[in-house]
Design a protein around this motif. Structure first.
Motif, PDB file in Angstrom:
ATOM      1  N   GLN A 180      31.718   5.513  43.184  1.00 30.41           N
ATOM      2  CA  GLN A 180      32.678   5.474  42.262  1.00 30.41           C
ATOM      3  C   GLN A 180      32.780   4.243  41.218  1.00 30.41           C
ATOM      4  O   GLN A 180      32.401   3.141  41.821  1.00 30.41           O
ATOM      5  CB  GLN A 180      34.141   5.402  43.033  1.00 30.41           C
ATOM      6  CG  GLN A 180      34.237   6.755  43.829  1.00 30.41           C
ATOM      7  CD  GLN A 180      34.647   7.841  43.076  1.00 30.41           C
ATOM      8  OE1 GLN A 180      35.221   7.804  41.838  1.00 30.41           O
ATOM      9  NE2 GLN A 180      34.187   8.851  43.547  1.00 30.41           N
ATOM     10  N   ARG A 181      32.475   4.464  40.257  1.00 30.33           N
ATOM     11  CA  ARG A 181      32.547   3.468  39.040  1.00 30.33           C
ATOM     12  C   ARG A 181      33.760   3.139  38.430  1.00 30.33           C
ATOM     13  O   ARG A 181      34.785   4.147  38.452  1.00 30.33           O
ATOM     14  CB  ARG A 181      31.523   3.909  37.961  1.00 30.33           C
ATOM     15  CG  ARG A 181      29.971   3.734  38.370  1.00 30.33           C
ATOM     16  CD  ARG A 181      29.190   3.873  37.359  1.00 30.33           C
ATOM     17  NE  ARG A 181      27.971   4.149  37.738  1.00 30.33           N
ATOM     18  CZ  ARG A 181      26.771   4.289  36.904  1.00 30.33           C
ATOM     19  NH1 ARG A 181      26.924   4.206  35.810  1.00 30.33           N
ATOM     20  NH2 ARG A 181      25.567   4.460  37.426  1.00 30.33           N
ATOM     21  N   ALA A 182      34.360   1.998  38.253  1.00 31.39           N
ATOM     22  CA  ALA A 182      35.324   1.684  37.296  1.00 31.39           C
ATOM     23  C   ALA A 182      35.250   2.173  35.956  1.00 31.39           C
ATOM     24  O   ALA A 182      34.263   2.024  35.560  1.00 31.39           O
ATOM     25  CB  ALA A 182      35.618   0.093  37.344  1.00 31.39           C
ATOM     26  N   PRO A 183      36.325   2.549  35.501  1.00 29.08           N
ATOM     27  CA  PRO A 183      36.308   3.129  34.048  1.00 29.08           C
ATOM     28  C   PRO A 183      35.841   1.936  33.062  1.00 29.08           C
ATOM     29  O   PRO A 183      36.308   0.877  33.331  1.00 29.08           O
ATOM     30  CB  PRO A 183      37.638   3.496  33.790  1.00 29.08           C
ATOM     31  CG  PRO A 183      38.504   3.087  34.808  1.00 29.08           C
ATOM     32  CD  PRO A 183      37.920   2.872  36.065  1.00 29.08           C
TER      33      PRO A 183
END
Length: 103
Positions: free
Chosen positions: A75-78
């Motif tokens: 999961q990447r941060a926006p």
């Protein structure tokens, strides 16, 4: 062929004998009925068993296909571009008649 045209003749018994000249599979079926029946049943059973076995193998009932391993994605941060407004990032902010709403 026998034809009797006399009305005075009386027939007390008659016998008809047929002699067929069979060849090939008809000969075998007529002269060996038990062997033919056993061979026919065994052949039918073998064909049906092969169809069921191939259907099970093709459908995966006996040896199911391996399921793919799910891949976990990180999961990447926006990502936010600093210094640009939403409209300016796309090149139309402030001068397309939107005024101060987007720019």
């Amino acid at each position: 062929m026998l034809e009797i045209r006399s009305r005075r003749i009386e027939i007390y018994s008659a016998r008809l004998r047929l002699h067929a000249r069979l060849s090939g599979i008809r000969y075998v079926l007529y002269h060996f009925p038990l062997t033919s029946a056993m061979l026919g049943i065994a052949t039918n059973f073998t064909v049906m068993a092969a169809i069921v076995l191939l259907s099970c193998i093709r459908g995966g009932a006996l040896w199911p296909q391996p399921q793919p391993v799910p891949i976990r994605r990180l999961q990447r941060a926006p990502v936010r571009l600093v210094g640009y407004g939403e409209g300016e990032m796309w090149g139309w902010g402030g001068y397309m008649g939107l005024g101060g709403v987007m720019g």
